[in-house]
Write a protein that holds these residues in place. Sequence first.
Motif, mmCIF file in Angstrom:
data_model
loop_
_atom_site.group_PDB
_atom_site.id
_atom_site.type_symbol
_atom_site.label_atom_id
_atom_site.label_comp_id
_atom_site.label_asym_id
_atom_site.label_seq_id
_atom_site.Cartn_x
_atom_site.Cartn_y
_atom_site.Cartn_z
ATOM 1 N N ASP A 417 0.813 -1.220 0.000
ATOM 2 C CA ASP A 417 0.000 0.000 0.000
ATOM 3 C C ASP A 417 0.847 1.271 0.000
ATOM 4 N N ALA A 418 2.157 1.144 -0.155
ATOM 5 C CA ALA A 418 3.034 2.321 -0.102
ATOM 6 C C ALA A 418 2.898 3.146 -1.372
ATOM 7 N N LEU A 419 2.902 4.464 -1.205
ATOM 8 C CA LEU A 419 2.886 5.378 -2.344
ATOM 9 C C LEU A 419 4.328 5.741 -2.703
ATOM 10 N N ILE A 420 4.651 5.625 -3.998
ATOM 11 C CA ILE A 420 6.024 5.752 -4.466
ATOM 12 C C ILE A 420 6.161 6.966 -5.376
ATOM 13 N N VAL A 421 7.257 7.711 -5.237
ATOM 14 C CA VAL A 421 7.642 8.715 -6.223
ATOM 15 C C VAL A 421 8.676 8.057 -7.119
ATOM 16 N N SER A 422 8.337 7.848 -8.383
ATOM 17 C CA SER A 422 9.215 7.166 -9.330
ATOM 18 C C SER A 422 9.869 8.190 -10.242
ATOM 19 N N LEU A 423 11.204 8.284 -10.147
ATOM 20 C CA LEU A 423 11.967 9.167 -11.042
ATOM 21 C C LEU A 423 12.446 8.332 -12.227
ATOM 22 N N ASP A 424 11.601 8.219 -13.237
ATOM 23 C CA ASP A 424 11.911 7.360 -14.382
ATOM 24 C C ASP A 424 11.375 8.010 -15.657
ATOM 25 N N HIS A 425 11.815 9.222 -15.930
ATOM 26 C CA HIS A 425 11.385 9.973 -17.120
ATOM 27 C C HIS A 425 9.868 10.137 -17.184
ATOM 28 N N LYS A 426 9.211 10.207 -16.057
ATOM 29 C CA LYS A 426 7.742 10.278 -16.001
ATOM 30 C C LYS A 426 7.093 9.106 -16.730
ATOM 31 N N ASP A 427 7.755 7.970 -16.694
ATOM 32 C CA ASP A 427 7.290 6.751 -17.348
ATOM 33 C C ASP A 427 6.567 5.884 -16.313
ATOM 34 N N PRO A 428 5.339 5.430 -16.599
ATOM 35 C CA PRO A 428 4.589 4.638 -15.614
ATOM 36 C C PRO A 428 4.984 3.171 -15.563
ATOM 37 N N THR A 429 5.955 2.749 -16.388
ATOM 38 C CA THR A 429 6.278 1.328 -16.499
ATOM 39 C C THR A 429 6.685 0.715 -15.168
ATOM 40 N N ALA A 430 7.564 1.376 -14.427
ATOM 41 C CA ALA A 430 8.045 0.811 -13.167
ATOM 42 C C ALA A 430 6.912 0.668 -12.149
ATOM 43 N N LEU A 431 6.083 1.702 -12.012
ATOM 44 C CA LEU A 431 4.962 1.615 -11.067
ATOM 45 C C LEU A 431 4.013 0.492 -11.446
ATOM 46 N N TYR A 432 3.738 0.342 -12.742
ATOM 47 C CA TYR A 432 2.800 -0.699 -13.161
ATOM 48 C C TYR A 432 3.323 -2.087 -12.813
ATOM 49 N N HIS A 433 4.573 -2.377 -13.192
ATOM 50 C CA HIS A 433 5.112 -3.718 -12.948
ATOM 51 C C HIS A 433 5.395 -3.964 -11.471
ATOM 52 N N ALA A 434 5.611 -2.898 -10.712
ATOM 53 C CA ALA A 434 5.767 -3.055 -9.265
ATOM 54 C C ALA A 434 4.430 -3.228 -8.557
ATOM 55 N N ARG A 435 3.329 -2.970 -9.273
ATOM 56 C CA ARG A 435 1.983 -3.038 -8.703
ATOM 57 C C ARG A 435 1.843 -2.068 -7.527
ATOM 58 N N ARG A 436 2.341 -0.868 -7.747
ATOM 59 C CA ARG A 436 2.247 0.181 -6.745
ATOM 60 C C ARG A 436 1.608 1.421 -7.370
ATOM 61 N N HIS A 437 1.095 2.281 -6.493
ATOM 62 C CA HIS A 437 0.577 3.568 -6.915
ATOM 63 C C HIS A 437 1.498 4.675 -6.414
ATOM 64 N N GLY A 438 1.309 5.849 -6.958
ATOM 65 C CA GLY A 438 2.117 6.980 -6.526
ATOM 66 C C GLY A 438 2.161 8.065 -7.577
ATOM 67 N N TRP A 439 3.381 8.497 -7.895
ATOM 68 C CA TRP A 439 3.538 9.608 -8.839
ATOM 69 C C TRP A 439 4.763 9.364 -9.720
ATOM 70 N N ASN A 440 4.672 9.791 -10.969
ATOM 71 C CA ASN A 440 5.822 9.810 -11.865
ATOM 72 C C ASN A 440 6.428 11.204 -11.835
ATOM 73 N N ALA A 441 7.725 11.280 -11.858
ATOM 74 C CA ALA A 441 8.406 12.570 -11.866
ATOM 75 C C ALA A 441 9.661 12.459 -12.723
ATOM 76 N N HIS A 442 10.246 13.585 -13.020
ATOM 77 C CA HIS A 442 11.466 13.663 -13.816
ATOM 78 C C HIS A 442 12.588 14.209 -12.943
ATOM 79 N N VAL A 443 13.803 13.759 -13.222
ATOM 80 C CA VAL A 443 14.937 14.223 -12.442
ATOM 81 C C VAL A 443 15.096 15.732 -12.509
ATOM 82 N N ASN A 444 14.671 16.339 -13.624
ATOM 83 C CA ASN A 444 14.748 17.803 -13.733
ATOM 84 C C ASN A 444 13.846 18.480 -12.709
ATOM 85 N N ASP A 445 12.723 17.844 -12.394
ATOM 86 C CA ASP A 445 11.836 18.401 -11.372
ATOM 87 C C ASP A 445 12.519 18.396 -10.005
ATOM 88 N N LEU A 446 13.223 17.303 -9.724
ATOM 89 C CA LEU A 446 13.949 17.216 -8.456
ATOM 90 C C LEU A 446 15.088 18.235 -8.418
#
Length: 504
Positions: A417-446
């Motif tokens: 049930d953990a919410l994840i911030v994924s820094l992966d070019h705003k690509d949802p692939t990692a969140l989908y295969h991890a079966r997690r929810h959260g947010w996509n972000a870009h390293v430039n945003d950080l």
Amino acid sequence: MVQPGGESSILLRMALWRASRDLRWVLGVALAIRFFHSDAPLLGTNSWRECDNASIARNYAAHGFQFMRPTVDWGGVGSPPGGVVQMEFPAYHFSVACLYRVFGEHDWLGRWLSILCSLLAIVFLHGLVAGVASRRAAAWAAFFLAILPLNAYYGRAFMVESPMLAALIGGVWAFDRWLARGKVHAFWLAALCIALGCLLKIVSLYIGLPLALLAWHRHGWRMVRRPALWGFVVLVLAPVAWWYGWSGTLLVESGLSLMGDWRYGTDKWGDWRLVATLGFWNRIIFERLAGKHLTWPGFLIFGWGMMLGRRRREDVFDAWLLGALIATVVASRGSWVHEHYQVWFLPPAAAVMGRTFGRKWRARMWRAPGAAVATILLGACLVFSAYRYAEVSASESPEESGSWRLAITIREHTEPDALIVSLDHKDPTALYHARRHGWNAHVNDLAAGGDAFLLGFVARGARYLAARHEEFMTPDRTALVRRVLARHRIVIDDGATFLVRLQP
């Protein structure tokens, strides 16, 4: 006027069972090609779109099949705005969710639905070309649509391109039959298919150009006085206007969209300065259509067919190509970035290629050396298509995917049930295969927001930040990741990916 009554048989059954023997083996070839690698995970060239689609289907099945409220994995969960997203009509995603309920959740169900639609597209194109040209040309057109590499690839992708093409081709075919025979079921099938194609991708409204030409062939300028044609227009445009109006309210609610910014010159829509450059047309026509979609030998076959004279109503494919060209200009930025935007050209292009080989062998163009040239081009087209299809399929290998490695890291080291911030070019692939929810972000945003950027997500419930080291290879980004790792608790850092527990 639409004449009620008449045949009671279903048009789709007629199209399939009246298909010639040559079409049946073409469908066999098409099926064999599309089943290759159809069990691969959703990775590679368009994994970002496939995983978005798959997440919507999964969320439908998991959260009560609320058709009017599609959700993605990267909008957060459990608090406003949630994951409700503006998008095209989600009929494909909802259908896959229904399959999940019956057979369990498997990505290949979405692929198989795409394969079915791809086969239907071949059947419909065969029927259309046979009606406006000849059965020989129809068989060749179906063959080329079956083997063109990216049509085969997107014909098994977890994307709406395959059902969209099937709907549009089926709609044009049924519309032509209605004009020729006046059967009421053909009218309703055409309206249903065209409306569905435009709902799946609003830019598909370009299909009005070949439809208008078919109506003109039948009625001339009197078509503007035909109530049935105006009724057809209303039946197509009304549901399109309804859905996209509703999806706009979802954007207001959540701020999330899969359709991009609709304003001129932003995201995927209209950029006249881009269209005016030679680089734009070189990419669309030569790099994409010739180099990837049709292959260079296929592009020469297409050019040969364009130089041949038109018979009966074959100019409908010229109008179709022109409509696809207009759609490319309208969605110029999207066309520039995404190669799947060129699938609009493939049905009429395959019909033109079929024209090249559909003329009788006794014709002058087929005498030596023309027959030898045609045979060489056909063989080269098959070889290039096989190479290109294998190349794009190879991109789906988990061993080559950084997003897949990141997904494993997230799945093995975070709570379900953990919410994840994924820094992966705003690509949802990692969140989908991890079966997690959260947010996509870009390293430039950080880089721009620093700790304030991360603390904003912490305030919304984020527990972890996950990223790949290859996103931080420049010196300034290397220093950035060091600060992040020092500020928050490291859960794992395997040299390729890292996961940190975000601290308030």
